[in-house]
Design a protein around this motif. Structure first.
Motif, PDB file in Angstrom:
ATOM      1  N   LEU A  23       0.825  -1.207   0.000  1.00  0.00           N
ATOM      2  CA  LEU A  23       0.000   0.000   0.000  1.00  0.00           C
ATOM      3  C   LEU A  23       0.859   1.257   0.000  1.00  0.00           C
ATOM      4  O   LEU A  23       0.532   2.243  -0.675  1.00  0.00           O
ATOM      5  N   MET A  24       1.958   1.240   0.736  1.00  0.00           N
ATOM      6  CA  MET A  24       2.851   2.399   0.775  1.00  0.00           C
ATOM      7  C   MET A  24       3.461   2.658  -0.609  1.00  0.00           C
ATOM      8  O   MET A  24       3.561   3.808  -1.043  1.00  0.00           O
ATOM      9  N   GLU A  25       3.825   1.599  -1.322  1.00  0.00           N
ATOM     10  CA  GLU A  25       4.353   1.773  -2.678  1.00  0.00           C
ATOM     11  C   GLU A  25       3.294   2.373  -3.599  1.00  0.00           C
ATOM     12  O   GLU A  25       3.595   3.254  -4.400  1.00  0.00           O
ATOM     13  N   ARG A  26       2.053   1.911  -3.469  1.00  0.00           N
ATOM     14  CA  ARG A  26       0.964   2.491  -4.265  1.00  0.00           C
ATOM     15  C   ARG A  26       0.777   3.965  -3.923  1.00  0.00           C
ATOM     16  O   ARG A  26       0.564   4.787  -4.810  1.00  0.00           O
ATOM     17  N   LEU A  27       0.866   4.298  -2.637  1.00  0.00           N
ATOM     18  CA  LEU A  27       0.729   5.698  -2.218  1.00  0.00           C
ATOM     19  C   LEU A  27       1.841   6.565  -2.775  1.00  0.00           C
ATOM     20  O   LEU A  27       1.598   7.668  -3.255  1.00  0.00           O
ATOM     21  N   LEU A  28       3.066   6.079  -2.679  1.00  0.00           N
ATOM     22  CA  LEU A  28       4.210   6.853  -3.152  1.00  0.00           C
ATOM     23  C   LEU A  28       4.153   7.074  -4.659  1.00  0.00           C
ATOM     24  O   LEU A  28       4.668   8.069  -5.165  1.00  0.00           O
ATOM     25  N   ASN A  29       3.506   6.155  -5.392  1.00  0.00           N
ATOM     26  CA  ASN A  29       3.380   6.281  -6.840  1.00  0.00           C
ATOM     27  C   ASN A  29       2.087   6.962  -7.267  1.00  0.00           C
ATOM     28  O   ASN A  29       1.882   7.202  -8.449  1.00  0.00           O
ATOM     29  N   SER A  30       1.224   7.269  -6.320  1.00  0.00           N
ATOM     30  CA  SER A  30      -0.060   7.893  -6.627  1.00  0.00           C
ATOM     31  C   SER A  30       0.138   9.366  -6.967  1.00  0.00           C
ATOM     32  O   SER A  30       0.815  10.096  -6.258  1.00  0.00           O
ATOM     33  N   SER A  31      -0.489   9.806  -8.033  1.00  0.00           N
ATOM     34  CA  SER A  31      -0.313  11.192  -8.472  1.00  0.00           C
ATOM     35  C   SER A  31      -0.944  12.194  -7.507  1.00  0.00           C
ATOM     36  O   SER A  31      -0.429  13.292  -7.332  1.00  0.00           O
ATOM     37  N   ASP A  32      -2.054  11.819  -6.860  1.00  0.00           N
ATOM     38  CA  ASP A  32      -2.699  12.756  -5.935  1.00  0.00           C
ATOM     39  C   ASP A  32      -2.462  12.418  -4.468  1.00  0.00           C
ATOM     40  O   ASP A  32      -2.982  13.073  -3.583  1.00  0.00           O
ATOM     41  N   GLY A  33      -1.666  11.360  -4.199  1.00  0.00           N
ATOM     42  CA  GLY A  33      -1.338  11.013  -2.822  1.00  0.00           C
ATOM     43  C   GLY A  33      -2.418  10.257  -2.085  1.00  0.00           C
ATOM     44  O   GLY A  33      -2.351  10.108  -0.875  1.00  0.00           O
ATOM     45  N   THR A  34      -3.414   9.735  -2.808  1.00  0.00           N
ATOM     46  CA  THR A  34      -4.501   8.986  -2.187  1.00  0.00           C
ATOM     47  C   THR A  34      -4.756   7.704  -2.961  1.00  0.00           C
ATOM     48  O   THR A  34      -4.687   7.695  -4.189  1.00  0.00           O
ATOM     49  N   ILE A  35      -5.026   6.630  -2.230  1.00  0.00           N
ATOM     50  CA  ILE A  35      -5.475   5.389  -2.860  1.00  0.00           C
ATOM     51  C   ILE A  35      -6.779   4.972  -2.197  1.00  0.00           C
ATOM     52  O   ILE A  35      -7.024   5.282  -1.025  1.00  0.00           O
ATOM     53  N   ARG A  36      -7.616   4.296  -2.964  1.00  0.00           N
ATOM     54  CA  ARG A  36      -8.891   3.789  -2.468  1.00  0.00           C
ATOM     55  C   ARG A  36      -9.040   2.342  -2.914  1.00  0.00           C
ATOM     56  O   ARG A  36      -8.674   2.003  -4.047  1.00  0.00           O
ATOM     57  N   PHE A  37      -9.595   1.516  -2.036  1.00  0.00           N
ATOM     58  CA  PHE A  37      -9.855   0.119  -2.375  1.00  0.00           C
ATOM     59  C   PHE A  37     -10.855  -0.444  -1.381  1.00  0.00           C
ATOM     60  O   PHE A  37     -11.216   0.214  -0.401  1.00  0.00           O
ATOM     61  N   GLU A  38     -11.330  -1.649  -1.647  1.00  0.00           N
ATOM     62  CA  GLU A  38     -12.326  -2.276  -0.801  1.00  0.00           C
ATOM     63  C   GLU A  38     -11.811  -3.620  -0.284  1.00  0.00           C
ATOM     64  O   GLU A  38     -11.021  -4.277  -0.945  1.00  0.00           O
ATOM     65  N   THR A  39     -12.304  -3.997   0.899  1.00  0.00           N
ATOM     66  CA  THR A  39     -12.113  -5.348   1.424  1.00  0.00           C
ATOM     67  C   THR A  39     -13.486  -5.861   1.831  1.00  0.00           C
ATOM     68  O   THR A  39     -14.411  -5.079   2.059  1.00  0.00           O
ATOM     69  N   CYS A  40     -13.608  -7.200   1.913  1.00  0.00           N
ATOM     70  CA  CYS A  40     -14.913  -7.768   2.211  1.00  0.00           C
ATOM     71  C   CYS A  40     -14.764  -9.108   2.909  1.00  0.00           C
ATOM     72  O   CYS A  40     -13.899  -9.907   2.558  1.00  0.00           O
ATOM     73  N   SER A  41     -15.633  -9.348   3.893  1.00  0.00           N
ATOM     74  CA  SER A  41     -15.605 -10.629   4.609  1.00  0.00           C
ATOM     75  C   SER A  41     -16.122 -11.763   3.735  1.00  0.00           C
ATOM     76  O   SER A  41     -15.873 -12.928   4.016  1.00  0.00           O
ATOM     77  N   GLN A  42     -16.832 -11.451   2.688  1.00  0.00           N
ATOM     78  CA  GLN A  42     -17.343 -12.454   1.750  1.00  0.00           C
ATOM     79  C   GLN A  42     -16.342 -12.661   0.614  1.00  0.00           C
ATOM     80  O   GLN A  42     -16.724 -12.959  -0.506  1.00  0.00           O
ATOM     81  N   ALA A  43     -15.087 -12.517   0.936  1.00  0.00           N
ATOM     82  CA  ALA A  43     -14.012 -12.452  -0.047  1.00  0.00           C
ATOM     83  C   ALA A  43     -14.018 -13.537  -1.116  1.00  0.00           C
ATOM     84  O   ALA A  43     -13.998 -13.200  -2.299  1.00  0.00           O
ATOM     85  N   PRO A  44     -14.024 -14.805  -0.785  1.00  0.00           N
ATOM     86  CA  PRO A  44     -13.896 -15.817  -1.846  1.00  0.00           C
ATOM     87  C   PRO A  44     -15.037 -15.754  -2.862  1.00  0.00           C
ATOM     88  O   PRO A  44     -14.816 -15.904  -4.060  1.00  0.00           O
TER      89      PRO A  44
END
Length: 87
Positions: A23-44
């Protein structure tokens, strides 16, 4: 200034530390300094990672300790995460 966690000699990073670094690598490479994503307990059933869902709260703590702003909201069992650089 690197915010990545480095494993001690002869040891591997924990899953929490590995996710932090991803996540830190994604942040450092992000043009606006923000990343968004989702997680879910129903993952599989829906293609999300169970491990990522289970360890994200601890990873969020590491990110906050490294100067990031972390917010989350839960809707219908899906956690929406937003992480912003603050360094």
């Amino acid at each position: 200034m690197s915010k990545l966690i480095v494993a001690e000699e002869g040891k591997e990073l924990t899953p929490v530390e590995k996710l932090h670094n991803q996540l830190m690598e994604r942040l450092l490479n992000s043009s606006d300094g923000t990343i968004r994503f989702e997680t879910c307990s129903q993952a599989p059933a829906y293609g999300w990672s169970v491990q990522e869902y289970n360890i994200m709260p601890w990873t969020a703590g590491l990110l906050r300790n490294n100067g990031c702003i972390v917010s989350s909201a839960v809707n219908f069992g899906v956690t929406d995460w937003a992480i912003t650089r603050n360094f």
